[in-house]
Design an enzyme around this catalytic site. Sequence first.
Site, mmCIF file in Angstrom:
data_model
loop_
_atom_site.group_PDB
_atom_site.id
_atom_site.type_symbol
_atom_site.label_atom_id
_atom_site.label_comp_id
_atom_site.label_asym_id
_atom_site.label_seq_id
_atom_site.Cartn_x
_atom_site.Cartn_y
_atom_site.Cartn_z
ATOM 1 N N SER A 5 -12.941 -0.381 -6.656
ATOM 2 C CA SER A 5 -11.529 -0.208 -6.325
ATOM 3 C C SER A 5 -10.745 -1.415 -6.816
ATOM 4 C CB SER A 5 -11.358 -0.067 -4.819
ATOM 5 O OG SER A 5 -9.993 -0.280 -4.481
ATOM 6 N N HIS A 33 -11.606 3.350 -9.136
ATOM 7 C CA HIS A 33 -10.856 3.869 -8.000
ATOM 8 C C HIS A 33 -9.500 3.168 -7.921
ATOM 9 C CE1 HIS A 33 -10.728 5.772 -3.972
ATOM 10 N NE2 HIS A 33 -10.171 4.650 -3.552
ATOM 11 N N ASP A 35 -6.049 2.865 -5.833
ATOM 12 C CA ASP A 35 -5.433 3.127 -4.531
ATOM 13 C C ASP A 35 -3.916 3.112 -4.644
ATOM 14 O OD1 ASP A 35 -7.678 3.359 -2.654
ATOM 15 O OD2 ASP A 35 -8.151 1.329 -3.334
ATOM 16 N N MET A 37 -0.541 3.539 -2.750
ATOM 17 C CA MET A 37 -0.007 3.487 -1.372
ATOM 18 C C MET A 37 1.508 3.384 -1.436
ATOM 19 S SD MET A 37 -2.600 0.791 0.404
ATOM 20 C CE MET A 37 -4.359 0.739 0.001
ATOM 21 N N HIS A 66 -6.622 7.709 -5.588
ATOM 22 C CA HIS A 66 -6.633 7.963 -4.145
ATOM 23 C C HIS A 66 -5.211 7.789 -3.639
ATOM 24 C CE1 HIS A 66 -8.151 6.398 0.041
ATOM 25 N NE2 HIS A 66 -7.556 7.565 0.126
ATOM 26 N N MET A 68 -2.615 7.577 -1.053
ATOM 27 C CA MET A 68 -2.315 7.353 0.364
ATOM 28 C C MET A 68 -0.797 7.360 0.496
ATOM 29 S SD MET A 68 -5.223 4.501 0.970
ATOM 30 C CE MET A 68 -5.409 4.294 -0.800
ATOM 31 N N MET A 137 -13.160 8.521 4.571
ATOM 32 C CA MET A 137 -12.726 7.135 4.780
ATOM 33 C C MET A 137 -13.599 6.483 5.844
ATOM 34 S SD MET A 137 -10.349 6.500 2.653
ATOM 35 C CE MET A 137 -10.038 4.838 3.233
ATOM 36 N N GLY A 142 -5.386 1.656 3.982
ATOM 37 C CA GLY A 142 -4.257 0.724 3.884
ATOM 38 C C GLY A 142 -4.615 -0.616 3.282
ATOM 39 N N GLY A 144 -7.924 -3.407 1.809
ATOM 40 C CA GLY A 144 -9.304 -3.709 1.459
ATOM 41 C C GLY A 144 -9.873 -4.737 2.431
ATOM 42 N N GLY A 145 -11.181 -4.932 2.323
ATOM 43 C CA GLY A 145 -11.825 -6.009 3.075
ATOM 44 C C GLY A 145 -12.040 -5.744 4.549
ATOM 45 N N ASP A 175 -15.344 5.563 1.228
ATOM 46 C CA ASP A 175 -14.393 4.517 0.851
ATOM 47 C C ASP A 175 -14.094 3.632 2.051
ATOM 48 O OD1 ASP A 175 -12.367 3.000 -0.261
ATOM 49 O OD2 ASP A 175 -10.959 4.664 -0.490
ATOM 50 N N GLY A 176 -14.454 2.355 1.919
ATOM 51 C CA GLY A 176 -14.093 1.374 2.930
ATOM 52 C C GLY A 176 -15.290 0.629 3.469
ATOM 53 N N GLY A 177 -15.309 -0.677 3.260
ATOM 54 C CA GLY A 177 -16.354 -1.514 3.840
ATOM 55 C C GLY A 177 -17.731 -1.345 3.218
ATOM 56 N N SER A 198 -13.655 -5.061 -2.321
ATOM 57 C CA SER A 198 -13.936 -6.500 -2.182
ATOM 58 C C SER A 198 -15.364 -6.840 -2.592
ATOM 59 C CB SER A 198 -13.650 -6.958 -0.754
ATOM 60 O OG SER A 198 -14.209 -6.080 0.190
HETATM 61 C C1 DX5 Z 1 -8.421 1.256 1.577
HETATM 62 C C2 DX5 Z 1 -8.702 1.749 0.192
HETATM 63 C C3 DX5 Z 1 -9.997 1.336 -0.345
HETATM 64 C C4 DX5 Z 1 -10.175 -0.154 -0.479
HETATM 65 C C5 DX5 Z 1 -11.594 -0.431 -0.114
HETATM 66 O O1 DX5 Z 1 -7.349 1.963 2.110
HETATM 67 O O2 DX5 Z 1 -8.669 3.164 0.156
HETATM 68 O O3 DX5 Z 1 -10.268 1.972 -1.583
HETATM 69 O O4 DX5 Z 1 -9.955 -0.663 -1.751
HETATM 70 O O5 DX5 Z 1 -11.791 -1.798 -0.086
HETATM 71 P P1 DX5 Z 1 -13.151 -2.439 0.469
HETATM 72 O O6 DX5 Z 1 -14.262 -1.938 -0.385
HETATM 73 O O7 DX5 Z 1 -12.905 -3.899 0.344
HETATM 74 O O8 DX5 Z 1 -13.281 -1.980 1.900
HETATM 75 ZN ZN ZN Z 2 -9.334 4.136 -1.705
#
Ligand code: DX5
Ligand code: ZN
Length: 223
Positions: A5, A33, A35, A37, A66, A68, A137, A142, A144-145, A175-177, A198
């Site tokens: 991402s 990916h 994002d 937003m 993606h 959002m 998700m 919203g 990263g990290g 997606d996420g963490g 991240s």
């Molecule tokens: C969060 C995004 C993710 C984000 C994930 O809303 O949709 O794609 O970049 O970041 P990490 O991998 O750091 O959780």
């Molecule tokens: Zn995403």
Amino acid sequence: MIAPSILSADFASLGTEIDAVAGAGDGRADWVHVDVMDGHFVPNLTIGLPVVESLLKRTDLPLDCHLMIEDPDRWAPGYAEAGAHNVTVHVEAARDPVMIAKDIRAAGAKAGLSIKPNTPLEDHLDTLRHYDTLLVMSVEPGFGGQSFIPEVLDKVRTARRLVDTGHLTLVVEIDGGINTDTIEQAAEAGVDCFVAGSAVYGADDPARAVAALRERARAARTR
Ligand code: DX5
Ligand code: ZN
């Protein structure tokens, strides 16, 4: 598949940042990916269609957009028309998710449906018949990290079962963490495509980070 991402990349150097995961071998991203937003559906604002159009000219890696955003019914087809490989919308924001999937596909892209951590999968199984990708998700969208929410893996297991029994045809994406500590449990639950922000762009060598994630996922899947 591994989908870095670019939310965690340097926004002043997005082309170079994508190049870093575009080499040959296990460090090559399968999808990039992106994002999108809008500051309304989520409390953060990133990039939109003009940047995606520039990235499409710059890279031959498939872009996984993606969205959002509010009103994806109106905005999603434009990303498909521009040439994105996969365009994912949030079921929580969509007015007519079946029509959105048809519009995205008619414009030549794969259609993805994303569900937030607290959104039940069961309510949307019929809708998913019209989609190519399910994006589960594993953090609140919203930023990263954030830390991985393991409870969402029940939804992954359900989707995996429905795909394996032929009831749905979907890429199951998470997606996420996702990092080298969390990717194994996600792979065991049945994820096909892992988004990592991240864990890839926070690393000194993004390609090596992609390869490391891939190796962990493969090992978990063949266990
Ligand atoms: C969060 C995004 C993710 C984000 C994930 O809303 O949709 O794609 O970049 O970041 P990490 O991998 O750091 O959780
Ligand atoms: Zn995403």
